[in-house]
Enzyme design. Sequence first.
Site, PDB file in Angstrom:
ATOM      1  N   LYS A  62      29.986  42.370   8.885  1.00  0.00           N
ATOM      2  CA  LYS A  62      30.388  41.117   8.206  1.00  0.00           C
ATOM      3  C   LYS A  62      30.000  41.285   6.585  1.00  0.00           C
ATOM      4  O   LYS A  62      29.793  40.613   6.166  1.00  0.00           O
ATOM      5  CB  LYS A  62      30.477  40.134   8.657  1.00  0.00           C
ATOM      6  CG  LYS A  62      30.754  40.618  10.637  1.00  0.00           C
ATOM      7  CD  LYS A  62      30.691  39.037  11.341  1.00  0.00           C
ATOM      8  CE  LYS A  62      31.278  38.955  12.719  1.00  0.00           C
ATOM      9  NZ  LYS A  62      29.818  39.476  13.364  1.00  0.00           N
ATOM     10  N   VAL A  63      30.481  42.170   6.321  1.00  0.00           N
ATOM     11  CA  VAL A  63      30.204  42.864   4.944  1.00  0.00           C
ATOM     12  C   VAL A  63      30.796  41.232   3.779  1.00  0.00           C
ATOM     13  O   VAL A  63      31.385  41.108   3.644  1.00  0.00           O
ATOM     14  CB  VAL A  63      30.187  44.259   4.014  1.00  0.00           C
ATOM     15  CG1 VAL A  63      30.167  44.069   2.631  1.00  0.00           C
ATOM     16  CG2 VAL A  63      30.010  45.139   5.455  1.00  0.00           C
ATOM     17  N   PRO A 170      37.734  40.590  19.423  1.00  0.00           N
ATOM     18  CA  PRO A 170      36.347  40.636  19.884  1.00  0.00           C
ATOM     19  C   PRO A 170      36.708  38.837  20.609  1.00  0.00           C
ATOM     20  O   PRO A 170      37.185  38.255  20.022  1.00  0.00           O
ATOM     21  CB  PRO A 170      34.780  40.222  18.694  1.00  0.00           C
ATOM     22  CG  PRO A 170      36.147  39.596  17.376  1.00  0.00           C
ATOM     23  CD  PRO A 170      37.625  40.689  18.367  1.00  0.00           C
ATOM     24  N   GLY A 171      35.886  38.323  21.921  1.00  0.00           N
ATOM     25  CA  GLY A 171      35.530  37.288  22.520  1.00  0.00           C
ATOM     26  C   GLY A 171      36.145  37.020  23.611  1.00  0.00           C
ATOM     27  O   GLY A 171      36.380  36.159  24.808  1.00  0.00           O
TER      28      GLY A 171
HETATM   29  O1  3DU Z   1      31.081  38.372  23.000  1.00  0.00           O
HETATM   30  P1  3DU Z   1      30.369  39.436  23.219  1.00  0.00           P
HETATM   31  O2  3DU Z   1      29.021  39.763  23.894  1.00  0.00           O
HETATM   32  O3  3DU Z   1      31.641  40.398  23.919  1.00  0.00           O
HETATM   33  O4  3DU Z   1      30.460  40.321  21.580  1.00  0.00           O
HETATM   34  C1  3DU Z   1      31.066  40.696  20.881  1.00  0.00           C
HETATM   35  C2  3DU Z   1      30.657  40.857  19.884  1.00  0.00           C
HETATM   36  O5  3DU Z   1      31.729  40.846  18.789  1.00  0.00           O
HETATM   37  C3  3DU Z   1      29.562  40.349  19.164  1.00  0.00           C
HETATM   38  O6  3DU Z   1      28.964  41.208  19.229  1.00  0.00           O
HETATM   39  C4  3DU Z   1      30.506  39.158  17.420  1.00  0.00           C
HETATM   40  O7  3DU Z   1      29.244  39.534  16.498  1.00  0.00           O
HETATM   41  C5  3DU Z   1      31.127  39.726  17.446  1.00  0.00           C
HETATM   42  N1  3DU Z   1      31.896  39.371  17.032  1.00  0.00           N
HETATM   43  C6  3DU Z   1      32.874  38.643  16.853  1.00  0.00           C
HETATM   44  O8  3DU Z   1      32.084  37.592  18.839  1.00  0.00           O
HETATM   45  C7  3DU Z   1      33.473  37.457  17.207  1.00  0.00           C
HETATM   46  C8  3DU Z   1      34.490  37.436  15.451  1.00  0.00           C
HETATM   47  O9  3DU Z   1      34.789  36.497  15.021  1.00  0.00           O
HETATM   48  C9  3DU Z   1      33.286  38.554  14.715  1.00  0.00           C
HETATM   49  C10 3DU Z   1      32.820  39.310  16.285  1.00  0.00           C
END
Ligand code: 3DU
EC number: 4.1.1.23
Length: 215
Positions: A62-63, A170-171
């Site tokens: 997330k630069v 993601p999510g």
């Molecule tokens: O919730 P999870 O464990 O499935 O991981 C989601 C990943 O995606 C995690 O590495 C988080 O830092 C990243 N991420 C988000 O969850 C949401 C965003 O908006 C951007 C990145």
Amino acid sequence: MEKKNRLILALDVTDRENALRIANEVSDYVDSIKVGYPLVLGEGLSIVKELVEIAPVIADFKVADIPNTDRLICEHVFNAGAAGIITHGFTGRDSLDSCVKVANEFGTDVYVVTEMSHPGGVEFFRPVAEDIASMAVEAGASGVVAPATRPERVKDIRKIIGEELSIISPGVGAQGGSAADVIRAGADWVIVGRSIYNSDSPAEAAKKICDEMNC
Ligand code: 3DU
């Protein structure tokens, strides 16, 4: 990134042994492995060199800095073998341009965060998400990051970026989003972490998500 499984593993474990074990177990089901601060701060950037032997790596740093610092970060990450990097866009066009320039030199991808997937992601991002998406198009980014927890926002962002840029989302799972719903809304890939790496069988968990998306 080649679109085969539509699944990106978020490998947020913090040690090398687990990281390599899980990556190997799920390699048939993922198109890419996303690594970020948890793993790289735990094991160093050299972990990227090991993971690229298993699958292409996207570095989620997330630069978000001035153009020169962004350039230095991107050079490190791409020299380590990453195929892509995730950047913020709120730092402005010159910072993003700097990342895209380095990526073009390496033949790699830049994905720009639009709106984040957690509840707080609407507080500051919501009003600027569309502008950031437009900037990603204008700057020549490869794609954007948009929230699987809000498929309607993925739809909105898809309308802005058109078909040329990718949406990685993601999510799914631990944060409550559905892989099938967000793919239907226009995402190209889902990014999944905890639902896979915390599972007793990461391969089965990854396969189940793939099956949900019919891939
Ligand atoms: O919730 P999870 O464990 O499935 O991981 C989601 C990943 O995606 C995690 O590495 C988080 O830092 C990243 N991420 C988000 O969850 C949401 C965003 O908006 C951007 C990145």
